[in-house]
Write a protein that holds these residues in place. Structure first.
Motif, mmCIF file in Angstrom:
data_model
loop_
_atom_site.group_PDB
_atom_site.id
_atom_site.type_symbol
_atom_site.label_atom_id
_atom_site.label_comp_id
_atom_site.label_asym_id
_atom_site.label_seq_id
_atom_site.Cartn_x
_atom_site.Cartn_y
_atom_site.Cartn_z
ATOM 1 N N UNK A 30 71.368 19.008 21.915
ATOM 2 C CA UNK A 30 70.179 18.358 21.358
ATOM 3 C C UNK A 30 69.484 17.544 22.453
ATOM 4 N N UNK A 31 68.158 17.653 22.507
ATOM 5 C CA UNK A 31 67.374 16.927 23.508
ATOM 6 C C UNK A 31 66.263 16.140 22.831
ATOM 7 N N UNK A 32 65.924 15.015 23.437
ATOM 8 C CA UNK A 32 64.825 14.163 22.970
ATOM 9 C C UNK A 32 64.015 13.796 24.215
ATOM 10 N N UNK A 56 69.392 30.305 19.587
ATOM 11 C CA UNK A 56 68.370 29.849 18.657
ATOM 12 C C UNK A 56 67.844 28.503 19.144
ATOM 13 N N UNK A 57 66.545 28.296 18.963
ATOM 14 C CA UNK A 57 65.911 27.043 19.380
ATOM 15 C C UNK A 57 65.189 26.428 18.186
ATOM 16 N N UNK A 58 65.507 25.171 17.926
ATOM 17 C CA UNK A 58 64.770 24.387 16.938
ATOM 18 C C UNK A 58 63.993 23.343 17.724
ATOM 19 N N UNK A 80 66.757 21.479 19.801
ATOM 20 C CA UNK A 80 68.171 21.838 19.743
ATOM 21 C C UNK A 80 68.328 23.281 20.199
ATOM 22 N N UNK A 81 69.330 23.530 21.049
ATOM 23 C CA UNK A 81 69.675 24.875 21.511
ATOM 24 C C UNK A 81 70.979 25.262 20.822
ATOM 25 N N UNK A 95 64.526 32.604 18.240
ATOM 26 C CA UNK A 95 65.820 33.118 18.685
ATOM 27 C C UNK A 95 65.593 34.260 19.663
ATOM 28 N N UNK A 96 66.370 34.249 20.776
ATOM 29 C CA UNK A 96 66.222 35.262 21.812
ATOM 30 C C UNK A 96 67.602 35.730 22.265
ATOM 31 N N UNK A 97 67.710 36.980 22.706
ATOM 32 C CA UNK A 97 69.001 37.489 23.171
ATOM 33 C C UNK A 97 69.506 36.712 24.384
#
Length: 209
Positions: A152-154, A177-179, A168-169, A107-109
């Motif tokens: 969501x990206x693939x 947040x990034x998963x 996922x953003x 997670x980044x600002x």
């Protein structure tokens, strides 16, 4: 010799004696200021990189991770917990069929350059060329869950064996947040249903049971 002349000669001798002494020069070595380095994997560093499309990272630059309210989630039972780094809010390993994938939650600002730049950074990690806004819409899907809006990206790389990123953003209270799951294409093909099920569990920590 009068008294005044004697004093003048004494002063001249004293000055000559002082001039003949070897002057001592002290030198000091000032240590070079260390360049700050980023903790965590190189891919985590790159995720927080320049907003320019194509995704240059910012290794060697201090990066602030998001603080404040957090997200909570429930990981699939077969995901093995790894020790989270200073940049990772969560970290897991997925193993199967002799292969292994890495799961990072960071997670980044702010928006870290925007969704298009973030997608292109992921593409760059797979040695793929950046895409434009039109291609971005075709390459992503949207998921609304637990009051969160996720992009969501693939992405499948072109190498052999091909690597793949499921990502996922998730914008949340002024941060992003990034998963991200990174691993071999074959393993992530089997893992995608579990990844999507995992995203459905992500929610603001304040609302978690």
């Amino acid at each position: 010799m009068n008294k005044r002349l004697a004093l003048s000669l004494a002063a001249a001798v004293a000055l000559l004696g002082t001039g003949c002494r070897k002057q001592e020069v002290a030198s000091y070595r000032v240590p070079k200021e260390a360049v700050p380095t980023l903790p965590g994997a190189a891919a985590d560093n790159q995720m927080a990189g320049s907003p320019a499309a194509g995704g240059a990272g910012i290794a060697g630059t201090a990066v602030a991770t998001a603080s404040g309210n957090a997200l909570a989630w429930s990981a699939p039972a077969h995901w093995t917990v790894k020790t989270a780094s200073a940049m990772r809010k969560g970290s897991y390993t997925i193993k199967g069929d002799g292969a292994e994938a890495d799961v990072s939650i960071t997670a980044f600002p702010g928006d870290v350059g925007g969704d298009l730049a973030n997608l292109n950074r992921w593409r760059g990690q797979l040695q793929l060329a950046p895409v434009g806004q039109a291609e971005f819409e075709a390459a992503t899907q949207h998921l609304d869950s637990n009051s969160l809006h996720m992009t969501v990206a693939d992405i499948v790389g072109s190498g052999s064996p091909a690597q793949r990123i499921l990502g996922a953003m998730v914008p949340f209270e002024g941060a992003t947040w990034f998963v991200k799951v990174t691993g071999p294409d074959a393993l992530l093909t089997k893992e995608k249903p579990a990844f999507l099920a995992f995203l459905a569990t992500v929610k603001p920590a304040a609302s978690a049971p």
